[in-house]
Design a protein around this motif. Sequence first.
Motif, short mmCIF file in Angstrom:
data_model
loop_
_atom_site.label_atom_id
_atom_site.label_comp_id
_atom_site.label_asym_id
_atom_site.label_seq_id
_atom_site.Cartn_x
_atom_site.Cartn_y
_atom_site.Cartn_z
N UNK A 28 3.67 -6.05 -4.74
CA UNK A 28 2.45 -6.40 -5.50
C UNK A 28 1.17 -6.38 -4.64
N UNK A 29 1.12 -5.43 -3.69
CA UNK A 29 -0.11 -5.31 -2.90
C UNK A 29 -1.04 -4.25 -3.46
N UNK A 30 -0.66 -3.69 -4.65
CA UNK A 30 -1.44 -2.66 -5.34
C UNK A 30 -1.58 -1.38 -4.53
N UNK A 31 -0.69 -1.19 -3.57
CA UNK A 31 -0.59 0.05 -2.81
C UNK A 31 0.82 0.59 -3.01
N UNK A 32 0.93 1.89 -3.25
CA UNK A 32 2.22 2.49 -3.56
C UNK A 32 2.67 3.38 -2.41
N UNK A 87 5.35 1.11 6.04
CA UNK A 87 5.38 1.87 4.80
C UNK A 87 4.34 2.97 4.82
N UNK A 88 4.71 4.13 4.29
CA UNK A 88 3.79 5.27 4.22
C UNK A 88 3.08 5.21 2.86
N UNK A 89 1.85 4.75 2.85
CA UNK A 89 1.09 4.57 1.62
C UNK A 89 0.59 5.92 1.12
N UNK A 90 0.80 6.19 -0.17
CA UNK A 90 0.35 7.46 -0.76
C UNK A 90 -0.70 7.27 -1.85
N UNK A 91 -0.62 6.21 -2.65
CA UNK A 91 -1.56 6.01 -3.75
C UNK A 91 -1.86 4.52 -3.91
#
Length: 574
Positions: A266-270, A306-310
């Motif tokens: 729930x950090x609003x990063x995917x 984590x590799x953030x994409x969106x």
Amino acid sequence: MGKKILGILVSLLMIISGFSAVATAFGTTPTSLFNTSDEGTEYWALLVGVNEFKNHPYMTNLSLFNAIPPTDLYNLLLVSDHWKADHIRLLTGKNASIFNVFKGFLWMIRMADEDDVCLFYISTHGSPVTKDVFPKDENGGVDTALYMYDTYRTKIGEWPNCWYLCIPNKLYYLYDDTINRWLCNLRCKGVCVIIEACYAGGFNDPPWETTHTTAKVSEWMNTFTKRLSGPGRVILMACKENQMSNGNFFGYYIMEGLQGFGDVNQDRLCSAEEAFNYSAPKTTAILLKEYNFPVTPQIYDSYPGELILTEKEMPPTYTALVNGSLVGDINTDQTYSFNATDPEEDQIKYYFEWGDETEEWTGLYPSESLVNVTHEWTKEGTYNILLRNFDEHGMWFFEDSIPRRRLVVTMENDHFVDQRQTELFNGLSLNNGIFMQNWYAQSFIPTQNTLSKVELELIAKGNVQPITVSIRKNLTEPDLTSTSVLINPMDLYRPKLIWTTFDFPDISVTPGETYYIVCKTTYSSDSLYGWTYAGAEYEDPYLNGESYISNNNGITWRIYYDVYDFSFVTYGNK
């Protein structure tokens, strides 16, 4: 001979280009070739969907019709603030050639710097290679290759007679080692690779070192922090290296994860990892449920953290029909009420394809608001309506892209609709001239005393022969009436499911008794036919009948247990 020489020269050029890229990565070429801007973290993507195959139309990827999956991913990325249109290259159709993919990798190598993130997505057919080509880096002794638009270089005859004779040219495969070679030249801090193909698990090769000859993945992972030959990688693979993938379920669930369904912290990063953890169990579950097909997606993760994409941007829910009749009259306004809910309370606009070559957009409506639309059809028949909605940021619900949820209407003129089954849960019952020559049947119970015609939702391609539909009181008894229709072969690259009318001489039937629709065709070795159905993994959509199959030209029949009911509409006279 000239074509072979040309192919060898092209391959050498590709290899030379690869060595040039290596030299570039190690600083032996002018730095002016690189993007030297200092804009912080930028995101770069190469998205490939191989939905056409030169000289081999039969290989058309059924799950890649209209190049939807890579195009959907492209549009999804652009909703995110991380991505810009000029930072994404999309290759589909004839553009998805081996040379264009190589050029795409060179573009990413040139543009991405040490602060950036890269994404490579490909959806195509995959195949194991009988031996481990250089470098010898496969524990199982087998490399993996992906088919590109131009993999089939040899043309033997004209379609459809050549489909089973075409031979792939191995110089035009995209090998796992080739992808690894390009990835090792990326200077970015992280790269995500998504392989959606059969045998995708063979693409988990670790980065190479200049002294590397052989390595086990486990050994490499234990010493990754000491190696500087490539960026941290997250490789998402649709299945194991000895499995087939069976469609684009994995990729669509990855996309849903990147919309925010996978944002478990729930950090609003995917992140790529979150998207995989969302996609993998759903992919396994749906393929077991719908096809009894075991698939186990794989992940290789060497990226620290984590590799953030969106960023999280949830789509509206599916467009739901609130009011409106599924059966109406032609030349009369038909009014339908729809709504959808956006979990973030964004405004929603709606899109409709009415099945009669017309389409319509609405403006933006508040979430959960009722939307009323009116349409008029001018010809008797059955129509598939495509429903989509988009929030104000352009995000939409992906399940519309897989034609399971849909709205089907039937318009009357000179006839009454009697019986109707229009659900499509999981696909087509296909016949192929070489491998299968089945007859199919569907039982029904009429409520009217006259039967005038039926509609079936069918496809055909190749050397199409007339399809015969008959009505029987018993499956092994003579026809009560019949007619044949030669339907048009579907466009291999732009297909649409449509309903075909079989208008035979009227017959009297007894309401409340069981009758059978029998569907058969004349087979040739280069033809393929399909009748849509509602699979037996869901609720039975039509309780007044069931499906049947015959493997011996109608001599004996059995219940088709994989299928609840085929798609059909029956009509009586007014």
